[in-house]
Design an enzyme around this catalytic site. Structure first.
Site, PDB file in Angstrom:
ATOM      1  N   CYS A  88       0.814  -1.224   0.000  1.00 57.40           N
ATOM      2  CA  CYS A  88       0.000   0.000   0.000  1.00 57.40           C
ATOM      3  C   CYS A  88       0.846   1.273   0.000  1.00 57.40           C
ATOM      4  O   CYS A  88       0.309   2.373  -0.072  1.00 57.40           O
ATOM      5  CB  CYS A  88      -0.964  -0.001   1.186  1.00 57.40           C
ATOM      6  SG  CYS A  88      -2.126  -1.370   1.112  1.00 57.40           S
ATOM      7  N   HIS A 344      -9.211   4.514  -0.682  1.00 54.92           N
ATOM      8  CA  HIS A 344      -7.908   3.871  -0.730  1.00 54.92           C
ATOM      9  C   HIS A 344      -7.721   3.044  -1.998  1.00 54.92           C
ATOM     10  O   HIS A 344      -7.767   1.832  -1.978  1.00 54.92           O
ATOM     11  CB  HIS A 344      -7.744   2.995   0.524  1.00 54.92           C
ATOM     12  CG  HIS A 344      -6.385   2.390   0.689  1.00 54.92           C
ATOM     13  ND1 HIS A 344      -5.237   2.904   0.100  1.00 54.92           N
ATOM     14  CD2 HIS A 344      -5.972   1.295   1.389  1.00 54.92           C
ATOM     15  CE1 HIS A 344      -4.194   2.154   0.429  1.00 54.92           C
ATOM     16  NE2 HIS A 344      -4.612   1.172   1.196  1.00 54.92           N
TER      17      HIS A 344
END
Lengths: 401, 482
Positions: A88, A344
């Site tokens: 991420c 996200h």
């Protein structure tokens, strides 16, 4: 002796697509959306870009591998394009590539673009993917919330925090992020929620309920970087420059050696220490004006405040409940809604956080603009599992500050 | 003739109340109510013949692991692999593979006793210890009588040259193609014939002559038998056979029907194990295996029993947990078309090259110990994980299977695909050193917390539904007060 990246690279322009369930758009459309804004902001033409970095993490469900998808979508003029992936923290990796390229003198203007198109799986949450052939044979049957929930159990045990007290602090974090995102037209989740709603939501992975988990979104974000000198020569007056870029990657200590207690992120502490040194920050709690933390889960944000030396160890629950990190608090965290509500899209997230700080530092954040323009902001971008992860810290601020 | 030096059983923790089964199915077949008393043992979703056999074997092997073992024989009619030796998987899990004879014995309910007979031959001929394992995970159609009467369990018997705790006095076998039930290759369930015929033409005609022969071999009369162990799910048939053979009714041992159910090829050995938990030196035990013929084994309990009294039938019967709901049993055993969700569709192909290369680690739970600094770590690696050491090529094999540890971090995960959600997992830190983040099993929702005492057990990690391959690894389970 290396002197670090401080003030060697300026941001020339940035762009960010609307985040959310972009059913109508391909990843390529999102890339162009972010790029078009960044290009206009930079005031340059495509042919002036000399190198580019593309970040994606779940490329197999959208653009596929390599740098080619970026070059094709933006019609880049046969320049070097590199695709990066680091869980991420991929978006920050793209920015690091472009920043280092400029700082090294290898090129004058470089591009970083992160994109993810996650809503094409047919189910909620992150897509299923292989963990690697051998890892799949012995890793626990983990999901992202299950991984990060582990931190809560160890944090409670270590600091003697009651289950309900921690749950309420986590709820405060999520309520705050929803509040902040309600002012952000590009955010995925713009509804306000109450503490009761958060506390009574279905459990995803004990103790994380639905509202303790960030949105899984489609989106793209983009940065164009150059040297401060070139930025000025192109007519930029208020320069935002990069003060520090640090990355720390687990080497197995947390997962395999009994020296880590499971209640914090080793990588974040190490990367933050190095980043503050690189940026010349002595007292983070006083010198950082804004923070965009990787709030994939509420508990991650809470623990991270301590890892970044913004709260004392064991003191984050109190700071959160005191409103220290609220939009009108002393040090707002996720003033744009964060991963929780801005969304996200994995490969774009580090760049989205940078985008928000860039806007805030320039006083261009609209309804959610911090009253007094901030001087220095910090991006914390984390990927992986608490026991083996990648943590990126970027500090940016007014040039010369 | 050799003797049994150790014997034990593993009866899985879960029990299914027969009332739940009749409540669900008696509307269709009211005759099921006749079987509606007590409960049966059922394997957890992550248990099968191999994992239960490993657990039974560990109880018998203790901390010595498989070192010094000559052979492992695994008897079952429900082993997970039709081609890939199941006993070989057990050997890897026991960290006993290598110079070892392994064999699968199957196809008959008599497989357990036949494997035991073969073990005596091997132990005497080769002067080696032989471990006999018998295990079943019974698979029957929903609403069937077999589903009511069956149970899942494993038994382990260590056979040696000496007299042990029970010496083999005499043995006899016959082979008769009497087909009380059969299951053709590739078929899911057994197909059975009428019970009255099985009783009259099967048990009552085939077993007594073998008993007579084995008694004659031993030079004993029928009243010399103290314990008569014959698995049979048909009502009163063991008593009828005993009567015909001249054995008194009070010598007929119970078949664990109300607390476990009939465990197929494992059941004769399970009954033997239970008898040996209380039998006195000098007592004689007659064990019968029935299925396309008869095996009869006559044992005499030795004085050694008092020094090595087995107890795992009683302890695993005591460590019970009732399954909440018949439908969960159906789901665990793939007896219902359950909506498992899109996350369950992820490809679970196992690269066999990778598995082979790492079999010590994956099947044997072998990690590393740094000879320079002593740090115990999993997995074993080329460079020591201790930052203060960092030695290269310094690690020797360190088995983790017998380690105990405490939960350091955990969660109960509703998102990840798991056949029995929520999936519990977390980091376990071992008393001996080292740690791993690992799945938990046999835990109860709401009862898991930091500091909980755990041990490692060999379980199914996942099943590849596309190819049928079963992927095994170790999980952490609570240490139950024994």
């Amino acid at each position: 002796m290396a002197t670090g990246i401080r003030d060697k690279v300026a941001i020339l322009g940035m762009g960010c697509s609307k985040f959310g369930e972009r059913w109508e758009s391909n990843a390529e459309d999102l890339m162009v959306e972010a790029y078009t804004e960044a290009l206009a902001d930079a005031g340059i033409e495509t042919k002036q870009i000399e190198a580019a970095w593309l970040s994606t993490a779940f490329e197999d469900i959208h653009v596929g591998k390599s740098g080619v998808p970026l070059a094709m979508a933006l019609r880049l003029p046969y320049i070097p394009v590199t695709r990066v992936e680091n869980f991420c923290a991929s978006g920050s990796e793209a920015l690091r590539g472009a920043t280092y390229a400029v700082a090294s003198g290898a090129c004058d203007i470089a591009l970083a673009l992160g994109v993810e198109k996650l809503k094409d799986t047919g189910y909620g949450g992150l897509p299923q993917r292989s963990r690697g052939a051998l890892n799949s044979m012995y890793w626990a049957n983990v999901s992202a919330p299950g991984n990060f929930a582990q931190i809560a159990s160890a944090y409670r045990a270590k600091h003697g925090v009651g289950k309900e007290d921690l749950k309420r602090a986590m709820a405060h974090i999520s309520v705050k992020s929803h509040d902040n995102a309600s002012l952000n037209p590009k955010a995925h989740l713009r509804n306000k929620v109450t503490e009761d709603q958060v506390l009574n939501a279905p459990m995803v992975s004990e103790p994380l309920g639905l509202f303790d988990c960030c949105g899984v979104s489609d989106g793209a974000a983009c940065a164009i970087v150059t040297t401060p000198e070139i930025a000025r020569s192109l007519g930029k007056k208020d320069l935002i420059s990069i003060k520090a870029m640090q990355l720390s990657v687990s080497n197995g200590t947390e997962a395999q050696h009994n020296s880590w207690d499971g209640s914090y992120f080793m990588t974040a502490r190490i990367a933050a220490g190095r980043a503050y040194a690189e940026a010349g920050v002595k007292r983070p709690r006083d010198e950082i004006s804004l923070v965009e933390a990787h709030d994939c889960f509420s508990i991650t944000e809470l623990v991270t405040m301590e890892d970044l030396q913004l709260s004392s160890e064991g003191g984050a629950v109190r700071d959160v409940m005191d409103g220290f990190y609220d939009r009108d608090g002393k040090l707002p965290c996720q003033i744009d809604g964060g991963l929780k509500c801005f969304g996200h899209p994995i490969g774009a997230s580090g760049l989205r956080m940078t985008y928000e700080l860039y806007l805030q530092l320039l006083g261009r954040a609209g309804a959610r603009q911090r009253a007094k323009n901030p001087v220095r902001g910090l991006v914390h971008n984390l990927g992986g599992l608490p026991n083996q992860n990648v943590c990126s810290i970027t500090i940016l601020g007014q040039h010369g500050a | 003739m050799g003797g049994i030096s150790a014997i034990g059983a593993y009866i899985p923790r879960l029990r299914l109340s027969r009332k739940l089964m009749t409540d669900a199915n008696a509307w269709f077949n009211p005759a099921l109510k006749a079987f509606g008393r007590g409960e049966r043992a059922i394997a957890n979703w992550d248990e099968d013949v191999v994992t239960m056999a490993v657990e039974a074997a560990r109880g018998v092997l203790g901390k010595t692991s498989g070192v010094g073992l000559g052979a492992i024989y695994l008897a079952s009619t429900t082993a997970p692999f039709a081609a890939r030796q199941n006993a070989g998987i057990v050997a890897e899990a026991l960290h006993a593979a290598g110079a070892l004879r392994t064999m699968d014995v199957g196809a008959s309910q008599r497989a357990g006793t036949t494997a035991l007979l073969a073990a005596f031959d091997t132990a005497m001929a080769r002067k080696q210890r032989v471990l006999v394992l018998a295990a079943e995970k019974r698979h029957s159609p929903a609403g069937s009588v077999q589903e009511m009467t069956s149970g899942d369990a494993a038994t382990a018997v260590m056979v040696e040259e000496g007299d042990g705790i029970a010496r083999l006095v005499a043995q006899r076998s016959t082979s008769v193609d009497f087909v009380d039930h059969y299951r053709a290759q590739g078929r899911e369930f057994d197909y059975g014939w009428e019970e009255r015929w099985i009783r009259e033409e099967g048990y009552l005609k085939l077993v007594p002559p073998v008993i007579a022969a084995v008694l004659a071999d031993a030079g004993l009369a029928a009243d010399a038998i103290h314990h008569f162990c014959m698995p049979c799910t048909l009502s009163r048939v063991p008593q009828a056979v005993a009567k015909k053979a001249g054995i008194a009714d009070d010598r007929v041992r119970g078949n664990l029907d109300g607390v476990c159910g009939d465990t197929g090829a494992a059941h004769a050995l399970l009954m033997l194990a239970q008898v040996l938990e209380t039998a006195k030196p000098g007592e004689r035990i007659l064990v019968i295996g029935f299925g396309q013929g008869v095996d009869a084994l006559l044992f005499e309990v030795t004085a050694g029993i008092d020094k090595a009294r087995p107890d795992t039938v009683a302890s695993s019967l005591a460590a019970r947990k009732e399954l909440a709901g018949y439908s969960r049993f159906l789901a665990f055993n793939d007896l219902v078309k359950l909506e498992r969700g899109l996350r369950a569709e992820a490809d679970k192909q196992t690269p066999l090259t990778t598995l082979y290369r790492n079999r010590d680690m994956v099947l044997g739970l072998v990690g590393g110990r740094c000879e320079r600094c002593g740090t115990i770590q999993f997995p074993k690696a080329a460079i020591c994980v201790n930052a203060a050491c960092g030695a290269s090529g310094s690690q020797v094999d360190q088995p983790f299977a017998d380690f105990h540890g405490r939960i350091q971090t955990w969660s109960a995960d509703q998102l990840t695909y798991c056949p029995d959600p929520p999936a519990h997992y977390g980091m376990v830190q071992f008393e001996e050193g080292g740690r791993m983040t690992v799945d938990f099993t046999d835990v109860d929702v709401g009862a898991v917390d930091v500091g909980m005492h755990m041990r490692m057990v060999f379980r199914i990690k996942e099943v590849d539904p596309q190819r049928g391959f079963v992927r095994y690894f170790w999980k952490a389970a609570p240490v139950t007060a024994a």
